[in-house]
Structure formats: C-alpha cells, structure tokens
Design an enzyme around this catalytic site. Structure first.
Site, short mmCIF file in Angstrom:
data_model
loop_
_atom_site.label_atom_id
_atom_site.label_comp_id
_atom_site.label_asym_id
_atom_site.label_seq_id
_atom_site.Cartn_x
_atom_site.Cartn_y
_atom_site.Cartn_z
N TYR A 158 -14.91 13.76 -0.48
CA TYR A 158 -15.56 12.49 -0.95
C TYR A 158 -16.62 12.04 -0.07
CZ TYR A 158 -11.19 12.03 -4.08
OH TYR A 158 -10.42 12.21 -4.98
N GLU B 280 1.17 -10.15 -10.39
CA GLU B 280 0.33 -10.20 -11.86
C GLU B 280 -0.54 -11.40 -11.83
OE1 GLU B 280 3.63 -9.58 -14.25
OE2 GLU B 280 3.39 -7.35 -14.53
#
Ligand SMILES: [Zn+2]
Ligand SMILES: [Zn+2]
Length: 432
Positions: free
Chosen positions: A333, A409
């Site tokens: 990468y 969350e």
C-alpha cells in the site's frame, strides 16, 4: 488546488454560497437521523462479512442508494457499490468513501447485537466480527447519502459515494479493495476531483476528530530476503558458506538503515523481520535461509531511498561472506497522504462541525490504509473519528482487530455530519 483557501474565502464574499452554508441544516438532519444510523450499524455489526465476501452488505447499501434515487453501480471491484448523486447546480465532483469488510475475529463483547457469525478462513474455523468498525463507516455514509440526496437541488456539483470491499486485504490469490476499484475506474466517469475518508477509532474519545496533513498512515511493503550459501558439515564451517550467520548480520544491518541512514526527524520509518527459516538440524549448515518482514514509511521519497538501501545492504553483506542474497520488495500500500491544501481548507469545516477544541492535530501512524490508492490519484483527506466512551482511559480501550473491540455509537452522528459537510464545503469552495 494551490489557492483553494483563497478561492474559498473570496467566494464567501462574492456569492450566496460559502463554506459552512449548510452546517446547521445538516446538523438538524443528522440529529433526526441518529437512531436510524445506529439501527443500520447494529444490523451490519450483527451480520459481518469478510473481505471480498460483502454480498449482503453490498445489497443493503445498493438498495438504500437506489431508494434515494441515485445512479447506482454494483460489483465495482467485486462487491463494491458506487452511488452517484448529480446535484441541481453545476460544479466539481467529490467522493466520500466507506469500507465494508469485517475480520476473522470471534467477538467477545457483551452487546445484544454481537456477531455470532462463524466461517472457515484459510482452513481455520473462526468467528467473523466488525473488529475495525467498518460497520460504522457504512452506516454513517448511508446517513450522509440520505441527507445529500434530500438536498439534491442545492448541491453544487456531483457526489460519488464509494462503498468499498476488502480494505483489510483480499484473500490470497484475489485482487480487491481500493486498488481494484481505482483500476476499474471508480475515480473516472465522472472524474472525481477530491476524496474524503473517515475511520472510527476505539481509543479516541467520542466527539473528537484527529488528522494529520501530509503522510498520515504508512506505506507498507512486504520484504522477502533469500540468502544462499554453501551447505556443509556443522563442524567445518570453513568448507562452506554459512547463510545463518550472514542472515544475522543482515538483520542487524537493516536496523542500522533506520537508525543511521534515515532522516528520522522528517518522518518515522520501520523495518521489521517477522520470520526467519532455514536449516534442518544442529550439525548441518544449510544451503539457504529465508526471511520475511515489513517496511513502513511515511514519505514517498524516503520510501524509495529506504528500499534502495535495503537492497544495497543485503546484497553487500551477503557478498562480504561469499554468499548471495535476493531481495524482493512487494508493491503493498502507498503512503496515505493528506493533501496539505485540501487539509488546510477543510480545517475550518472540521472545527465548525466538531467544535474547535475537538479537532486535534495528531502524529502519523505506522499502520496502513488502502485509502492511499485513491489519495495517490487525486487530492484526499482521511481523518479519525472518536468512538471511545467519554471518560474512558485509552490504555484500557480494546485495540482494533481484537475480540473486545468496542465503539460508542454516540460518536456516529458526528461522522455523518463530517461526511456531508466535507462534500458540501468542498463543492462550495471549488464552485466558480
Ligand atoms: Zn482494520
Ligand atoms: Zn479499518
């Protein structure tokens, strides 16, 4: 791109549109949508899929984007989904990216929507878990897509939503991830001018956004070294060439490349040998030794230099003892490079959305991201979003890729707003 900020400031003065034009509206929309985004995330969390196997996830995303009236392309880079929203006003094209894959990790978190999915991965029975938080990325980008589709008439340009498979790496022998999507033309037709990515982080407090201009995440290159000597009896090393001692010298020589030959004040670099194999028993000096390792760099020029120094060091150390050595540096990468101008221009957006104190300039990380393949083609910005419960000690928070990995969350709404405002502000700044 050079005078992006100047152009932007000028536009604020000259037209009705400006950076931050829609922030309040987006905030209101994202607030209303918070429960829905969390619901999507929980469904995805309970139904994780491995890299290049994101069939159900892709179907859910495609259905959502179609319902929003977008042009939708499926099976881009195997299971990838791309949504194209053409705004009511002319302008540039901006892309927002979310990755979709889970990991072969067995979840240990005590939550009602914990994953119970199991599979066979490379011949081993394992659980499957969203242990890197890509479920939150998908849910947040679905939310941003809904907000932007709802204000389509006012969008000054085109927004491309990229739902990408296999960020964690395709299974052996398969292509995948950002590299394959780029190869299949995800940044063309329409030609994308800039791209934004967000990664949730389990050790960053909810509400925070962290970023670094320039090299933010490392380039990774796998390294294979094969040292060839001459096999002989262990009692008479002078009758052969010992690849084991040569390998020991090479391992130490590689470390001096980092400590003695690399400008470490510019960027960090890492060379690690992770495995060394050779020989069969105590009294045989073997013919060959193989070593494999990983190279991490944060600057493309330093990357080239370090690779060259590795080749030189390895072959010359081997030569000094009469051995030979082969060096193989795999493509890997690239550096995840945050375009400095784009990062500067979006600093104001991040501060306005998250609050000035919650936008933190961070250090580079030696981990890698395949977002780098997009950012290699066009200006990109990749930021980290807080997912750790407020007040928790980061040292106590489970790292990514582990069975206890947990995301709060309440951090998702900020991600929805960031995605949406990155797209809008970019298009507004670039409008002419
Ligand atoms: Zn990961
Ligand atoms: Zn990840």
């Amino acid at each position: 791109m050079k005078n992006l900020l100047a152009i932007g400031l000028c536009l604020i003065g000259l037209t009705l549109f400006g950076q931050g034009e829609f922030q309040a509206f987006v905030h209101e929309q994202a607030t209303q949508m918070e429960d829905k985004v969390i619901e999507w995330r929980r469904y995805l969390h309970e139904h994780p899929e491995l890299s290049n196997r994101e069939f159900e996830t892709a179907a859910m995303v495609a259905k959502h984007l179609q319902a929003l009236g977008m042009e939708v392309r499926t099976e881009v880079g195997l299971t990838g989904v791309v949504g194209i929203l053409r705004g009511g006003k002319p302008g540039k094209t901006v892309a927002l990216r979310a990755d979709m894959d889970g990991l072969p990790v067995t979840e240990r978190v005590d939550i009602p929507f914990a994953s119970k999915v199991t599979t066979t991965f490379l011949g081993q029975e394992t659980g499957v878990m969203h242990a890197c938080g890509h479920d939150t990325h998908v849910a947040m980008l679905m939310g941003a897509a809904e907000i932007l589709a709802g204000m389509k008439a006012d969008v000054p340009g085109t927004v491309v939503f990229i739902f990408q498979p296999a960020e964690e790496g395709a299974p052996p022998g398969e292509e995948g991830g950002a590299e394959l999507m780029v190869k299949e033309g995800v940044l063309k037709e329409p030609a994308v001018d800039a791209i934004f990515g967000i990664h949730i982080n389990s050790k960053t407090p909810v509400g925070e956004v962290r970023f670094k201009p320039g090299g933010a995440l490392a380039a990774v290159n796998r390294l294979v070294i094969r040292v060839k000597g001459k096999q002989t009896h262990g009692s008479t090393p002078w009758t052969g060439v010992d690849p084991v001692t040569v390998s020991a010298q090479i391992i130490l020589g590689l470390q001096t490349i980092v400590s003695r030959q690399t400008e470490l004040t510019k960027e960090a670099a890492v060379i690690s040998i992770g495995k060394i194999t050779g020989g069969v028993r105590s009294n045989i000096i073997p013919e060959e030794v193989e070593m494999i390792g990983t190279i991490r760099t944060l600057d493309p020029e330093m990357q080239r230099e370090i690779h060259e120094r590795i080749r030189r060091t390895v072959t010359h150390i081997a030569e000094a003892s009469g051995a030979t050595a082969e060096v193989e540096i795999e493509k890997g990468y690239p550096v995840t490079y945050n375009d400095p101008e784009l990062t500067r221009a979006m600093g104001k957006t991040m501060q306005a959305v998250a609050g000035v104190d919650n936008v933190v300039l961070t250090r580079a990380r030696t981990g890698a991201e395949d977002f780098s393949f997009y950012a290699e083609e066009i200006p990109g910005l990749f930021v980290f979003l807080g997912g750790m419960p407020a007040g928790q000690d980061p040292a106590e928070a489970a790292p990514h890729h582990t069975p206890d990995f947990y995301i709060d969350e309440s951090g998702l709404q900020l991600g929805v707003e960031l995605y949406t405002n990155f797209a809008l502000d970019y298009l507004l700044l670039m409008n002419d």
